[in-house]
Design an enzyme around this catalytic site. Structure first.
Site, PDB file in Angstrom:
ATOM      1  N   ASP A   1      -0.128   5.138   0.954  1.00 54.37           N
ATOM      2  CA  ASP A   1      -0.309   6.141   2.002  1.00 54.37           C
ATOM      3  C   ASP A   1      -0.313   5.505   3.389  1.00 54.37           C
ATOM      4  O   ASP A   1      -1.174   4.686   3.695  1.00 54.37           O
ATOM      5  CB  ASP A   1      -1.615   6.913   1.768  1.00 54.37           C
ATOM      6  CG  ASP A   1      -1.625   7.612   0.423  1.00 54.37           C
ATOM      7  OD1 ASP A   1      -0.748   8.452   0.195  1.00 54.37           O
ATOM      8  OD2 ASP A   1      -2.492   7.278  -0.419  1.00 54.37           O
TER       9      ASP A   1
ATOM     10  N   ASP B   1       0.847  -1.183   0.000  1.00 55.11           N
ATOM     11  CA  ASP B   1       0.000   0.000   0.000  1.00 55.11           C
ATOM     12  C   ASP B   1       0.891   1.245   0.000  1.00 55.11           C
ATOM     13  O   ASP B   1       2.058   1.186   0.379  1.00 55.11           O
ATOM     14  CB  ASP B   1      -0.887  -0.036   1.249  1.00 55.11           C
ATOM     15  CG  ASP B   1      -1.717   1.212   1.411  1.00 55.11           C
ATOM     16  OD1 ASP B   1      -2.485   1.538   0.496  1.00 55.11           O
ATOM     17  OD2 ASP B   1      -1.585   1.867   2.458  1.00 55.11           O
TER      18      ASP B   1
END
Length: 181
Positions: free
Chosen positions: A13, A11
């Site tokens: 952020d 991922d």
């Protein structure tokens, strides 16, 4: 039978850098340990794929190309990006596993031989669980709140490992590769 880890989905952020909130690629700074973590995976020949929901693309606040260029600069093998808003009903937005299926088709992956590293239980861990991937939750970004105030949103799922950060997650994964159960 070859149980070797084929790829790691990561991922953006809150996992690679940032705060867990949207930051435009031109302003995004990875955590100091993120490059080392990605380099360790590369050294072992493990493919790395960015896997991120970026609904701000649908609002014209950034482009897919902005993110693709960012992930290429970080050294990812590829990037799977959902540009849709939460009301668009797409199959790619995590927690749906659409981006993982797309990667599996594109690269011939057995998703049960992959891992997902992310900071949000209700999206990253649920998507990984849906395809049988190894689930590693980092405590950066939204990780701490995923384990506490938002734990009810993914209460039936247990991460395979809770890591302090991306580098801890990668070191743990590589240890599993050296000493499988």
């Amino acid at each position: 039978m070859n149980n070797k880890l084929q790829a790691v989905f990561i991922d953006r952020d809150g996992t690679i850098g940032g705060t867990g909130h949207f930051i435009h690629p031109k302003d995004f700074t990875p955590y100091p340990f993120s490059k080392e973590a990605l380099d360790l995976l590369k050294e072992k020949g493990i493919k790395t794929f960015a896997c991120t929901n970026q609904h701000r693309i649908s609002r014209d606040e950034a482009t897919i190309e902005d993110f693709i260029n960012e992930f290429q600069a970080f050294g990812f093998d590829d990037a799977f990006i959902c540009p849709h808003g939460s009301t668009e009903g797409c199959e790619c937005q995590k927690p749906s596993p659409g981006m993982l299926h797309e990667a599996a088709e594109k690269y011939g992956l057995d998703l049960t031989k992959t891992a997902f590293i992310g900071d949000v239980g209700a999206t990253d861990m649920l998507a990984a669980h849906a395809v049988g991937a190894m689930k590693i939750l980092v405590q950066t970004g939204w990780g701490e709140s995923s384990l506490t105030q938002y734990r009810h949103k993914w209460a039936d799922i247990e991460p395979d490992y809770i890591a302090g950060n991306l580098l801890d997650a990668v070191n743990w994964l590589l240890q599993q590769e050296r000493h499988p159960n």
